[in-house]
Write a protein that holds these residues in place. Structure first.
Motif, PDB file in Angstrom:
ATOM      1  N   VAL A   1       0.828  -1.213   0.000  1.00 18.05           N
ATOM      2  CA  VAL A   1       0.000   0.000   0.000  1.00 18.05           C
ATOM      3  C   VAL A   1       0.859   1.259   0.000  1.00 18.05           C
ATOM      4  O   VAL A   1       0.465   2.294  -0.564  1.00 18.05           O
ATOM      5  CB  VAL A   1      -0.986   0.016   1.193  1.00 18.05           C
ATOM      6  CG1 VAL A   1      -1.966  -1.142   1.080  1.00 18.05           C
ATOM      7  CG2 VAL A   1      -0.279  -0.002   2.527  1.00 18.05           C
ATOM      8  N   LEU A   2       2.060   1.184   0.596  1.00 20.70           N
ATOM      9  CA  LEU A   2       2.950   2.341   0.578  1.00 20.70           C
ATOM     10  C   LEU A   2       3.539   2.596  -0.798  1.00 20.70           C
ATOM     11  O   LEU A   2       4.038   3.691  -1.069  1.00 20.70           O
ATOM     12  CB  LEU A   2       4.086   2.152   1.598  1.00 20.70           C
ATOM     13  CG  LEU A   2       3.695   2.204   3.078  1.00 20.70           C
ATOM     14  CD1 LEU A   2       4.900   1.868   3.951  1.00 20.70           C
ATOM     15  CD2 LEU A   2       3.132   3.562   3.456  1.00 20.70           C
ATOM     16  N   SER A   3       3.482   1.590  -1.684  1.00 15.60           N
ATOM     17  CA  SER A   3       4.041   1.747  -3.028  1.00 15.60           C
ATOM     18  C   SER A   3       3.094   2.452  -3.989  1.00 15.60           C
ATOM     19  O   SER A   3       3.494   2.826  -5.102  1.00 15.60           O
ATOM     20  CB  SER A   3       4.406   0.372  -3.603  1.00 15.60           C
ATOM     21  OG  SER A   3       3.240  -0.392  -3.910  1.00 15.60           O
ATOM     22  N   TYR A   4       1.838   2.675  -3.586  1.00 13.34           N
ATOM     23  CA  TYR A   4       0.901   3.389  -4.457  1.00 13.34           C
ATOM     24  C   TYR A   4       1.314   4.856  -4.567  1.00 13.34           C
ATOM     25  O   TYR A   4       2.003   5.387  -3.679  1.00 13.34           O
ATOM     26  CB  TYR A   4      -0.525   3.271  -3.907  1.00 13.34           C
ATOM     27  CG  TYR A   4      -1.183   1.942  -4.179  1.00 13.34           C
ATOM     28  CD1 TYR A   4      -1.536   1.578  -5.477  1.00 13.34           C
ATOM     29  CD2 TYR A   4      -1.434   1.042  -3.145  1.00 13.34           C
ATOM     30  CE1 TYR A   4      -2.135   0.341  -5.736  1.00 13.34           C
ATOM     31  CE2 TYR A   4      -2.036  -0.194  -3.395  1.00 13.34           C
ATOM     32  CZ  TYR A   4      -2.382  -0.534  -4.689  1.00 13.34           C
ATOM     33  OH  TYR A   4      -2.964  -1.748  -4.950  1.00 13.34           O
ATOM     34  N   PRO A   5       0.914   5.538  -5.642  1.00  7.91           N
ATOM     35  CA  PRO A   5       1.355   6.927  -5.865  1.00  7.91           C
ATOM     36  C   PRO A   5       0.906   7.882  -4.762  1.00  7.91           C
ATOM     37  O   PRO A   5      -0.161   7.722  -4.176  1.00  7.91           O
ATOM     38  CB  PRO A   5       0.674   7.294  -7.199  1.00  7.91           C
ATOM     39  CG  PRO A   5       0.347   5.992  -7.855  1.00  7.91           C
ATOM     40  CD  PRO A   5       0.077   5.032  -6.742  1.00  7.91           C
ATOM     41  N   ASP A   6       1.755   8.873  -4.515  1.00  3.83           N
ATOM     42  CA  ASP A   6       1.436  10.010  -3.639  1.00  3.83           C
ATOM     43  C   ASP A   6       1.089   9.614  -2.205  1.00  3.83           C
ATOM     44  O   ASP A   6       0.276  10.275  -1.553  1.00  3.83           O
ATOM     45  CB  ASP A   6       0.287  10.829  -4.244  1.00  3.83           C
ATOM     46  CG  ASP A   6       0.608  11.334  -5.637  1.00  3.83           C
ATOM     47  OD1 ASP A   6       1.753  11.779  -5.845  1.00  3.83           O
ATOM     48  OD2 ASP A   6      -0.274  11.270  -6.511  1.00  3.83           O
ATOM     49  N   VAL A   7       1.710   8.552  -1.723  1.00  4.17           N
ATOM     50  CA  VAL A   7       1.553   8.187  -0.316  1.00  4.17           C
ATOM     51  C   VAL A   7       2.654   8.905   0.464  1.00  4.17           C
ATOM     52  O   VAL A   7       3.830   8.794   0.110  1.00  4.17           O
ATOM     53  CB  VAL A   7       1.663   6.656  -0.113  1.00  4.17           C
ATOM     54  CG1 VAL A   7       1.646   6.318   1.368  1.00  4.17           C
ATOM     55  CG2 VAL A   7       0.536   5.944  -0.846  1.00  4.17           C
ATOM     56  N   PRO A   8       2.318   9.680   1.496  1.00  3.48           N
ATOM     57  CA  PRO A   8       3.333  10.430   2.244  1.00  3.48           C
ATOM     58  C   PRO A   8       4.473   9.549   2.737  1.00  3.48           C
ATOM     59  O   PRO A   8       4.243   8.470   3.287  1.00  3.48           O
ATOM     60  CB  PRO A   8       2.537  11.021   3.418  1.00  3.48           C
ATOM     61  CG  PRO A   8       1.140  11.143   2.892  1.00  3.48           C
ATOM     62  CD  PRO A   8       0.950   9.943   2.004  1.00  3.48           C
ATOM     63  N   ALA A   9       5.696  10.005   2.548  1.00  8.29           N
ATOM     64  CA  ALA A   9       6.874   9.227   2.939  1.00  8.29           C
ATOM     65  C   ALA A   9       6.909   8.974   4.440  1.00  8.29           C
ATOM     66  O   ALA A   9       7.410   7.945   4.897  1.00  8.29           O
ATOM     67  CB  ALA A   9       8.146   9.955   2.495  1.00  8.29           C
TER      68      ALA A   9
END
Length: 277
Positions: free
Chosen positions: A195-203
């Motif tokens: 889920v963290l690899s999806y676009p525009d997920v806050p670092a």
């Protein structure tokens, strides 16, 4: 003649698991030994792999650490014992009474959405209201059957969640907490990476922030064209159980925040009934 597989061998891995769990529960080695009524020296030997605990000792340690059933099984296996708790598929005949109970709860929630999910956020069952509302929001309904993928995938329900960052951030905090509570569960870690690899997920969501606990009450706002729906959710779990599947099931019931949302839900349900008659 084919020989039977050997029994699981005792492993120092149990020491690693115990140290992880002690750290999560903020217990010293002495604290854990005292609460489990075992020798601190013996516990030290178990954690370093010098000694094998008895099955009873493993059970007492798991009780003090308040471990979920899946993790208790993992601890027993790491100590060289067979797991205690079975994991029964929800679609088996044995689980028929459970399914009937779940169906009753889901049906009772209509015309507001409700669904059953497992520990990995996979949807197991839904009520008719959720299906009808999601089909109105998104033509064809959700792309995924997993709640996290629905919320994080830009090609799924994500564009329809008006307060996406708030909702997704809360889910991430829950997922980090689940991973901390089940350190041996690789599948949870894989789900987090996905889920963290999806676009525009806050670092910043990649690291767990212990001080940032999940919100006590979160409103989810769905918006599609002129339609806007505001919900808050409650989670229901089974009480004391000896089955891993039941231990991990969660029933999420979504309630309207305002009269407008309640009215629109009733209208969507009525239209869905007309369409099927």
């Amino acid at each position: 003649m084919q020989s039977s597989p050997p029994p699981p061998a005792p492993s120092a891995h149990i020491g690693k698991l115990l140290r992880e769990w002690r750290g999560m529960r903020r217990l010293s080695q002495l604290d854990l030994a005292l609460e489990a009524n075992v020798s601190a020296r013996h516990l030290s030997y178990v954690e370093t792999g010098k000694s094998q605990p008895s099955r009873d000792m493993v059970t007492r340690l798991a009780d003090v650490l308040d471990m979920p059933l899946r993790e208790r099984n993992a601890l027993l296996i790491a100590a060289g014992y067979a797991p205690t708790y079975r994991e029964t598929s929800l679609d088996t005949e044995t689980m028929a009474p459970v399914r009937r109970a779940l169906e009753f709860i889901l049906e009772h929630q209509n015309p507001y959405p409700a669904f059953v999910m497992n520990r990995y956020w996979d949807v197991q069952m839904t009520n008719s209201a959720l299906l009808s509302i999601f089909r109105v929001l998104k033509d064809g309904g959700p792309k995924h059957s997993n709640i996290l993928r629905q919320v994080f995938d830009p090609d799924d329900m994500r564009p329809l969640v008006a307060n996406w960052e708030e909702v997704a951030g809360d889910l991430i905090r829950h997922l980090h907490d689940e991973i901390a509570a089940s350190p041996s569960d690789a599948r949870l870690r894989e789900l987090l990476d996905e889920v963290l690899s999806y676009p525009d997920v806050p670092a910043g969501w990649r690291a767990r922030e212990p001080s940032m606990s999940p919100l006590p009450l979160l409103t989810t706002i769905f918006r599609a064209g002129d339609l806007e729906l505001h919900f808050f959710s409650t989670l229901t779990t089974f009480g004391t159980t000896r089955d891993v599947t039941l231990d991990e099931l969660r029933i999420e019931s979504m309630f309207p925040v305002d009269d407008t949302t309640a009215s629109r839900c009733r209208a969507i349900a009525a239209n869905a009934r007309k369409a099927t008659n």
